[in-house]
Design a protein around this motif. Structure first.
Motif, PDB file in Angstrom:
ATOM      1  N   ALA A   1      62.943  19.928  17.870  1.00  0.00           N
ATOM      2  CA  ALA A   1      63.541  18.292  18.190  1.00  0.00           C
ATOM      3  C   ALA A   1      63.213  16.991  16.814  1.00  0.00           C
ATOM      4  O   ALA A   1      63.698  16.072  16.922  1.00  0.00           O
ATOM      5  CB  ALA A   1      63.172  17.779  19.208  1.00  0.00           C
ATOM      6  N   SER A   2      62.240  17.524  15.533  1.00  0.00           N
ATOM      7  CA  SER A   2      61.587  16.648  14.769  1.00  0.00           C
ATOM      8  C   SER A   2      61.625  16.847  13.432  1.00  0.00           C
ATOM      9  O   SER A   2      61.282  18.117  13.271  1.00  0.00           O
ATOM     10  CB  SER A   2      60.699  15.761  15.320  1.00  0.00           C
ATOM     11  N   GLY A   3      61.906  16.079  12.356  1.00  0.00           N
ATOM     12  CA  GLY A   3      61.156  16.255  11.119  1.00  0.00           C
ATOM     13  C   GLY A   3      61.185  17.499  10.668  1.00  0.00           C
ATOM     14  O   GLY A   3      63.013  18.155   9.904  1.00  0.00           O
TER      15      GLY A   3
ATOM     16  N   GLY B   1      39.804  20.587  10.624  1.00  0.00           N
ATOM     17  CA  GLY B   1      40.747  21.100  12.391  1.00  0.00           C
ATOM     18  C   GLY B   1      42.189  21.599  11.842  1.00  0.00           C
ATOM     19  O   GLY B   1      42.186  22.912  11.921  1.00  0.00           O
ATOM     20  N   TYR B   2      42.675  20.921  11.692  1.00  0.00           N
ATOM     21  CA  TYR B   2      44.428  21.182  11.403  1.00  0.00           C
ATOM     22  C   TYR B   2      44.320  21.845   9.721  1.00  0.00           C
ATOM     23  O   TYR B   2      44.351  23.380  10.484  1.00  0.00           O
ATOM     24  CB  TYR B   2      44.851  19.198  10.069  1.00  0.00           C
ATOM     25  N   SER B   3      43.261  22.133   8.426  1.00  0.00           N
ATOM     26  CA  SER B   3      43.143  22.752   7.706  1.00  0.00           C
ATOM     27  C   SER B   3      42.503  24.659   8.148  1.00  0.00           C
ATOM     28  O   SER B   3      43.083  24.973   8.090  1.00  0.00           O
ATOM     29  CB  SER B   3      41.747  22.516   6.931  1.00  0.00           C
TER      30      SER B   3
ATOM     31  N   ASP C   1      57.374  13.677   4.443  1.00  0.00           N
ATOM     32  CA  ASP C   1      58.317  12.390   5.108  1.00  0.00           C
ATOM     33  C   ASP C   1      58.702  12.408   6.647  1.00  0.00           C
ATOM     34  O   ASP C   1      59.409  12.528   6.370  1.00  0.00           O
ATOM     35  CB  ASP C   1      59.210  11.391   4.283  1.00  0.00           C
ATOM     36  N   SER C   2      57.678  12.586   7.391  1.00  0.00           N
ATOM     37  CA  SER C   2      58.249  12.877   8.908  1.00  0.00           C
ATOM     38  C   SER C   2      57.083  12.126  10.197  1.00  0.00           C
ATOM     39  O   SER C   2      56.596  11.133   9.444  1.00  0.00           O
ATOM     40  CB  SER C   2      58.268  14.483   9.582  1.00  0.00           C
ATOM     41  N   GLU C   3      57.878  12.096  11.000  1.00  0.00           N
ATOM     42  CA  GLU C   3      57.356  11.478  12.236  1.00  0.00           C
ATOM     43  C   GLU C   3      55.739  12.203  12.417  1.00  0.00           C
ATOM     44  O   GLU C   3      54.742  11.228  12.678  1.00  0.00           O
ATOM     45  CB  GLU C   3      57.913  11.517  14.024  1.00  0.00           C
TER      46      GLU C   3
END
Ligand SMILES: NC(=O)c1ccc[n+]([C@@H]2O[C@H](COP(=O)([O-])OP(=O)(O)OC[C@H]3O[C@@H](n4cnc5c(N)ncnc54)[C@H](O)[C@@H]3O)[C@@H](O)[C@H]2O)c1
Length: 258
Positions: free
Chosen positions: A16-18, A151-153, A186-188
């Motif tokens: 739905a996004s990016g 955490g993301y990494s 460049d996204s939400e």
């Protein structure tokens, strides 16, 4: 070029996004039947109508919802050819400041979600005899660490390695599994980050300065690479990490010229 995905059925999470949205649009243009799967159902529904796909409510962190989606795909379309695990969330924080809640949220979506998706969609691909392709969206942060995105990494690094194990286990069925490693897009997803800068443009300029090609990525930049890995043009590629990073991880910036 058109028709690169003619007669293919594809599930795209985070559709739905990016990046996921750009991927759904491209897949539909290339002839695929696209299932736009997202936890934001209203957005998925509106976009599915626009791109000619089907919207499905999916929380990727819930295994039973994956089982239902894979079954639905076989009932409705008779097969599943492509899975793009694109849904993802980011919570900033170094490893000392990161809360258990944020850590668990990222593990749930970014890592468990990809595991459940691979597991249930490989079963569906095998049931229908499809020589499928799975594309897992990791990050440059799935190949190197990040001081303020511990955490993301960690979750994206898990996706990098899970991809290789899935590729090894499914090669005998003719199913492929690869990972994509974008630089900043460049996204939400960057909306929260932008709030810590004087302006969104200031954030983007700072990020672009770290990318040798001199800009952040657009969602379509990543979608084009996903299309390549999803299509039969990449039929000899599996277990592979594909960087779409404008050269960011190619090496050290110059510090030797005065
Ligand atoms: N934006 C970046 O800078 C960047 C960089 C590298 C990698 N990525 C990765 O690219 C992928 C796409 O991110 P994006 O930039 O398009 O972000 P985005 O925020 O625009 O889109 C993410 C989508 O995932 C969906 N989603 C979130 N949690 C979900 C859940 N539990 N179940 C189903 N859907 C869920 C959201 O509703 C949203 O539609 C992510 O995996 C992200 O980690 C992004």
């Amino acid at each position: 070029m058109t028709g690169r995905l003619a007669d293919k059925t594809a599930i795209v999470t985070g559709g739905a996004s990016g990046v996921g949205k750009a991927t759904c649009r491209l897949f539909a243009e290339e002839g695929a039947k696209v299932i736009v799967a997202d936890v934001q159902f209203e957005k998925a529904l509106a976009f599915a109508e626009e791109c000619g796909g089907e919207a499905r409510l999916l929380d990727v962190s819930r295994e039973e919802q994956w089982r239902e989606l894979a079954d639905h795909c076989l009932e409705e379309y008779g097969k599943l050819d492509i899975l793009v695990n694109c849904a993802g969330i980011g919570r900033a924080g170094d490893f000392e400041s990161l809360t258990a809640e944020d850590w668990n949220a990222m593990v749930g979506v970014n890592l468990n979600g990809v595991f459940f998706g691979c597991k249930h969609c490989v079963t569906a691909m095998r049931k229908s005899g499809a020589k499928g392709s799975i594309v897992n969206v990791s990050s440059v942060a799935g190949l190197v660490g990040g001081e303020d995105i511990a955490g993301y990494s960690a979750t994206k690094g898990g996706v990098t390695m899970l991809t290789k194990s899935v590729a090894l286990a499914t090669a005998k069925y003719g199913i492929r599994c690869n990972s994509i490693h974008p630089t900043y897009v460049d996204s939400e997803m960057l909306d929260d980050v932008a709030e810590r800068f004087p302006s969104r443009q200031a954030m983007l300029d700072g990020m672009a300065s770290l990318v040798p090609l001199g800009r952040v990525a657009k969602p379509i930049d990543i979608a084009q690479a996903i299309l390549f890995l999803a299509s039969e043009e990449s039929s000899m590629i599996t277990g592979s990490p594909l960087l779409v990073d404008g050269g960011q991880l190619a090496g050290l910036p110059s510090r030797h010229n005065g």
